[in-house]
Design a protein around this motif. Structure first.
Motif, PDB file in Angstrom:
ATOM      1  N   ALA A 272     -56.196   7.351  10.230  1.00 43.91           N
ATOM      2  CA  ALA A 272     -56.472   6.044   9.636  1.00 43.91           C
ATOM      3  C   ALA A 272     -57.988   5.893   9.550  1.00 43.91           C
ATOM      4  O   ALA A 272     -58.711   6.256  10.488  1.00 43.91           O
ATOM      5  CB  ALA A 272     -55.882   4.922  10.470  1.00 43.91           C
TER       6      ALA A 272
ATOM      7  N   ALA B  19     -59.215   6.918  13.314  1.00 37.40           N
ATOM      8  CA  ALA B  19     -58.220   7.073  14.374  1.00 37.40           C
ATOM      9  C   ALA B  19     -57.205   8.134  13.981  1.00 37.40           C
ATOM     10  O   ALA B  19     -56.939   8.323  12.795  1.00 37.40           O
ATOM     11  CB  ALA B  19     -57.502   5.749  14.624  1.00 37.40           C
TER      12      ALA B  19
ATOM     13  N   GLU C  41     -64.342   3.397  11.004  1.00 39.03           N
ATOM     14  CA  GLU C  41     -63.520   3.455  12.221  1.00 39.03           C
ATOM     15  C   GLU C  41     -62.386   4.443  11.942  1.00 39.03           C
ATOM     16  O   GLU C  41     -61.567   4.224  11.058  1.00 39.03           O
ATOM     17  CB  GLU C  41     -62.953   2.068  12.537  1.00 39.03           C
ATOM     18  CG  GLU C  41     -62.023   2.046  13.747  1.00 39.03           C
ATOM     19  CD  GLU C  41     -61.486   0.643  14.014  1.00 39.03           C
ATOM     20  OE1 GLU C  41     -62.275  -0.320  13.971  1.00 39.03           O
ATOM     21  OE2 GLU C  41     -60.269   0.513  14.268  1.00 39.03           O
TER      22      GLU C  41
ATOM     23  N   ASN D 101     -60.738   2.931   8.863  1.00 39.07           N
ATOM     24  CA  ASN D 101     -60.863   1.466   8.814  1.00 39.07           C
ATOM     25  C   ASN D 101     -59.492   0.796   8.784  1.00 39.07           C
ATOM     26  O   ASN D 101     -59.233  -0.121   8.003  1.00 39.07           O
ATOM     27  CB  ASN D 101     -61.730   1.038   7.623  1.00 39.07           C
ATOM     28  CG  ASN D 101     -63.128   1.615   7.760  1.00 39.07           C
ATOM     29  OD1 ASN D 101     -63.648   1.731   8.872  1.00 39.07           O
ATOM     30  ND2 ASN D 101     -63.711   2.011   6.648  1.00 39.07           N
ATOM     31  N   ARG D 102     -58.609   1.290   9.629  1.00 40.44           N
ATOM     32  CA  ARG D 102     -57.285   0.717   9.892  1.00 40.44           C
ATOM     33  C   ARG D 102     -56.341   0.796   8.689  1.00 40.44           C
ATOM     34  O   ARG D 102     -55.446  -0.018   8.534  1.00 40.44           O
ATOM     35  CB  ARG D 102     -57.416  -0.727  10.407  1.00 40.44           C
ATOM     36  CG  ARG D 102     -58.236  -0.795  11.689  1.00 40.44           C
ATOM     37  CD  ARG D 102     -58.465  -2.194  12.155  1.00 40.44           C
ATOM     38  NE  ARG D 102     -59.231  -2.974  11.216  1.00 40.44           N
ATOM     39  CZ  ARG D 102     -60.542  -2.881  11.032  1.00 40.44           C
ATOM     40  NH1 ARG D 102     -61.238  -2.025  11.755  1.00 40.44           N
ATOM     41  NH2 ARG D 102     -61.147  -3.625  10.159  1.00 40.44           N
ATOM     42  N   ASP D 103     -56.562   1.827   7.848  1.00 39.21           N
ATOM     43  CA  ASP D 103     -55.634   2.085   6.748  1.00 39.21           C
ATOM     44  C   ASP D 103     -55.366   3.587   6.704  1.00 39.21           C
ATOM     45  O   ASP D 103     -56.275   4.376   6.962  1.00 39.21           O
ATOM     46  CB  ASP D 103     -56.246   1.634   5.421  1.00 39.21           C
ATOM     47  CG  ASP D 103     -55.302   0.737   4.658  1.00 39.21           C
ATOM     48  OD1 ASP D 103     -54.071   0.946   4.787  1.00 39.21           O
ATOM     49  OD2 ASP D 103     -55.790  -0.165   3.961  1.00 39.21           O
ATOM     50  N   TYR D 104     -54.134   3.964   6.370  1.00 32.82           N
ATOM     51  CA  TYR D 104     -53.802   5.382   6.329  1.00 32.82           C
ATOM     52  C   TYR D 104     -54.690   6.109   5.317  1.00 32.82           C
ATOM     53  O   TYR D 104     -54.967   5.587   4.242  1.00 32.82           O
ATOM     54  CB  TYR D 104     -52.320   5.576   5.995  1.00 32.82           C
ATOM     55  CG  TYR D 104     -51.431   5.153   7.143  1.00 32.82           C
ATOM     56  CD1 TYR D 104     -51.267   5.981   8.261  1.00 32.82           C
ATOM     57  CD2 TYR D 104     -50.792   3.920   7.141  1.00 32.82           C
ATOM     58  CE1 TYR D 104     -50.482   5.584   9.320  1.00 32.82           C
ATOM     59  CE2 TYR D 104     -50.003   3.516   8.203  1.00 32.82           C
ATOM     60  CZ  TYR D 104     -49.846   4.355   9.296  1.00 32.82           C
ATOM     61  OH  TYR D 104     -49.074   3.962  10.358  1.00 32.82           O
TER      62      TYR D 104
ATOM     63  N   LEU E   1     -60.649   7.547  17.491  1.00 27.77           N
ATOM     64  CA  LEU E   1     -59.757   6.849  18.428  1.00 27.77           C
ATOM     65  C   LEU E   1     -58.455   7.639  18.620  1.00 27.77           C
ATOM     66  O   LEU E   1     -57.914   8.200  17.671  1.00 27.77           O
ATOM     67  CB  LEU E   1     -59.425   5.445  17.904  1.00 27.77           C
ATOM     68  CG  LEU E   1     -60.617   4.521  17.657  1.00 27.77           C
ATOM     69  CD1 LEU E   1     -60.151   3.204  17.039  1.00 27.77           C
ATOM     70  CD2 LEU E   1     -61.372   4.260  18.955  1.00 27.77           C
TER      71      LEU E   1
END
Lengths: 135, 84
Positions: B55, B74, B72, B57-60, B7
């Motif tokens: 990131a 990004a 996931e 899975n939406r964690d740094y 992303l």
């Protein structure tokens, strides 16, 4: 309460969300869009967020605040999308029994928000545009 | 090989003219390998792979973090100006 929205933020909604009879202090901080950066006139701004990571990071930040200070309730609103000059981009409302916790934790929260929450700001000038620090 | 849809946001999204970029790496790849591959394939857009922030899975994430197919992933552009 955490809200990331592309519609205008109403500060009262956030203040009311944290007010309570056990709370002697309520702070509502507003971040608003500036008309000038380093002497250059800004026409408008665009904010972009990575959802749901931004919401998750805001929730984590609230948990961290509660561990550090005796804060009762926290409500955060962040605007995304196109914003005109003078609009509210950020609302942070929080309540505590006494004022010191409220002031200190609010400063910490806004500082950390800038470092860890994936929301970006673009300033659009007459002769170009730039992605900058989100707040 | 596994192909990841990474992303993109803000300046990266605009430069790539897309909300994501596809990058293929081996099954045992780490975030660091992804950064290197991005730099190889798009050197003008990602000139400093070591400065990229990811990131998972939406964690740094750190560069030595292994990645798997369902993650996931990004790229998080700097939120305070200039790559780290």
């Amino acid at each position: 309460m955490i809200i990331i929205t592309d519609t205008p933020l109403d500060p009262n909604q956030f203040t009311e969300a944290v007010k309570g009879t056990a709370h002697g202090a309520v702070i509502t901080f507003l971040g608003t869009t500036r008309e000038e950066t380093a002497g250059k006139k800004v026409l408008y701004l665009e904010y972009e967020s990575y959802d749901p990571m931004a919401s998750e990071k805001l929730h984590e930040l609230c948990d961290e605040i509660r561990q550090k200070w005796a804060v009762k309730d926290i409500a955060i609103g962040h605007r995304v999308g196109k914003l005109e000059i003078g609009e509210i981009s950020l609302v942070v409302a929080l309540s505590s029994a006494h004022r010191n916790e409220a002031f200190e934790s609010c400063i910490y929260l806004v500082d950390r928000l800038k470092e860890t929450v994936p929301i970006w700001k673009k300033e659009v000038f007459e002769d170009g545009e730039i992605w900058v620090d989100a707040h | 090989m596994i192909t990841f849809q990474i992303l993109l946001f803000a300046g990266d999204r605009e430069k790539m003219k897309s909300h994501s970029v596809e990058i293929a790496v081996s099954e045992t790849a780490t975030i660091g390998n992804l950064a290197e591959k991005l730099n190889q394939e798009y050197p003008s857009i990602f000139p400093r792979p070591e400065g990229l922030v990811f990131a998972v899975n939406r964690d740094y994430a750190t560069f030595d973090q292994p990645i798997s197919e369902t993650d996931e992933i990004a790229i998080i552009p700097p939120v305070s100006g200039g790559y780290l």
